[in-house]
Design an enzyme around this catalytic site. Sequence first.
Site, PDB file in Angstrom:
ATOM      1  N   MET A  96      57.799  57.272  47.929  1.00 52.32           N
ATOM      2  CA  MET A  96      57.631  58.403  47.015  1.00 52.32           C
ATOM      3  C   MET A  96      58.295  59.696  47.470  1.00 52.32           C
ATOM      4  SD  MET A  96      56.237  56.802  44.677  1.00 52.32           S
ATOM      5  CE  MET A  96      55.086  55.492  44.205  1.00 52.32           C
ATOM      6  N   ARG A  97      59.241  59.609  48.392  1.00 50.42           N
ATOM      7  CA  ARG A  97      59.933  60.816  48.853  1.00 50.42           C
ATOM      8  C   ARG A  97      61.432  60.651  48.697  1.00 50.42           C
ATOM      9  NH1 ARG A  97      56.695  64.046  52.194  1.00 50.42           N
ATOM     10  NH2 ARG A  97      54.789  62.977  52.818  1.00 50.42           N
ATOM     11  N   ASN A 155      55.204  45.330  45.786  1.00 51.97           N
ATOM     12  CA  ASN A 155      56.600  44.864  45.750  1.00 51.97           C
ATOM     13  C   ASN A 155      57.026  44.328  47.116  1.00 51.97           C
ATOM     14  OD1 ASN A 155      58.270  45.251  43.182  1.00 51.97           O
ATOM     15  ND2 ASN A 155      57.049  47.129  43.247  1.00 51.97           N
ATOM     16  N   HIS A 165      62.597  51.420  40.131  1.00 50.96           N
ATOM     17  CA  HIS A 165      61.920  52.494  39.404  1.00 50.96           C
ATOM     18  C   HIS A 165      61.263  51.907  38.159  1.00 50.96           C
ATOM     19  CE1 HIS A 165      61.193  56.663  38.300  1.00 50.96           C
ATOM     20  NE2 HIS A 165      61.405  56.271  37.059  1.00 50.96           N
TER      21      HIS A 165
HETATM   22  C1  GAR Z   1      56.264  50.512  41.612  1.00 48.98           C
HETATM   23  O1  GAR Z   1      55.933  50.411  40.246  1.00 48.98           O
HETATM   24  C2  GAR Z   1      57.618  51.190  41.773  1.00 48.98           C
HETATM   25  O2  GAR Z   1      58.516  50.918  40.732  1.00 48.98           O
HETATM   26  C3  GAR Z   1      57.203  52.643  41.717  1.00 48.98           C
HETATM   27  O3  GAR Z   1      56.005  52.709  42.449  1.00 48.98           O
HETATM   28  C4  GAR Z   1      55.314  51.457  42.347  1.00 48.98           C
HETATM   29  C5  GAR Z   1      54.996  50.992  43.749  1.00 48.98           C
HETATM   30  O4  GAR Z   1      54.118  49.916  43.739  1.00 48.98           O
HETATM   31  N1  GAR Z   1      58.233  53.471  42.264  1.00 48.98           N
HETATM   32  C6  GAR Z   1      58.522  54.688  41.804  1.00 48.98           C
HETATM   33  O5  GAR Z   1      57.897  55.223  40.920  1.00 48.98           O
HETATM   34  C7  GAR Z   1      59.706  55.368  42.496  1.00 48.98           C
HETATM   35  N2  GAR Z   1      60.120  56.537  41.789  1.00 48.98           N
HETATM   36  P1  GAR Z   1      53.893  49.015  45.043  1.00 48.98           P
HETATM   37  O6  GAR Z   1      53.626  49.968  46.216  1.00 48.98           O
HETATM   38  O7  GAR Z   1      52.679  48.210  44.711  1.00 48.98           O
HETATM   39  O8  GAR Z   1      55.120  48.200  45.254  1.00 48.98           O
END
Ligand code: GAR
Length: 197
Positions: A89-90, A18, A108
């Site tokens: 993730m925190r 992202n 999310h």
């Molecule tokens: C993404 O799918 C985001 O929505 C999720 O982690 C992934 C990160 O991917 N976030 C969560 O689950 C937050 N609770 P990336 O590091 O490739 O962007």
Amino acid sequence: MSEQVVRIAIWGSGSGSNAQSIINYFKIRAGVEVALIVSDQPEAYILKRAEQAGIPRIYLNAGQRKDASFLIQLMQDHRISMVILAGYMRMVNPGFLKAFPGPVMNIHPSLLPAYGGKGMYGHFVHEAVLSAGEKVTGITIHFVNEVYDEGEIIYQEKLEIDPSWDAEELGKAVLKIEHRCYPEIIEKIAKKLPDNL
Ligand code: GAR
């Protein structure tokens, strides 16, 4: 309405796909600059992406993450007006959330409030969605407050689940939507920021 360049910090823990889509989007558009990348994981690929893109980056150790004034000072030093969580993730330090004057946003990989809360991140979300036999899932972009995944929702988009998908394939389809939507929503919010932020 902000006419200035809005400097954003992206916080992430993992691959940073992202973050990459946000970096790419604003490389060719005025108005927003990715000015800092922050990670709680020293080896996270998101930091490598920052290095490749020539963006300042910092690994936050446990002590720094607990220190709200350190975090505020860090954002001030880089003149950050908006914090973008992308796979962070925190829980974000609550003192920081209270004191930081600009918006803090998160993405999310489900239609919140479904499949949100503690322990619900990344592949755990997709596995839970599939084991519940859902036919539709999606993404949520929301403001961050002190309660996990419960801040005001800014945008949601649905995705129909192909019954043949496993959690990994579902995750890929969700990421595709995230990569398209997140930069656009960030741009919209940035345009509405007051100039003094
Ligand atoms: C993404 O799918 C985001 O929505 C999720 O982690 C992934 C990160 O991917 N976030 C969560 O689950 C937050 N609770 P990336 O590091 O490739 O962007």
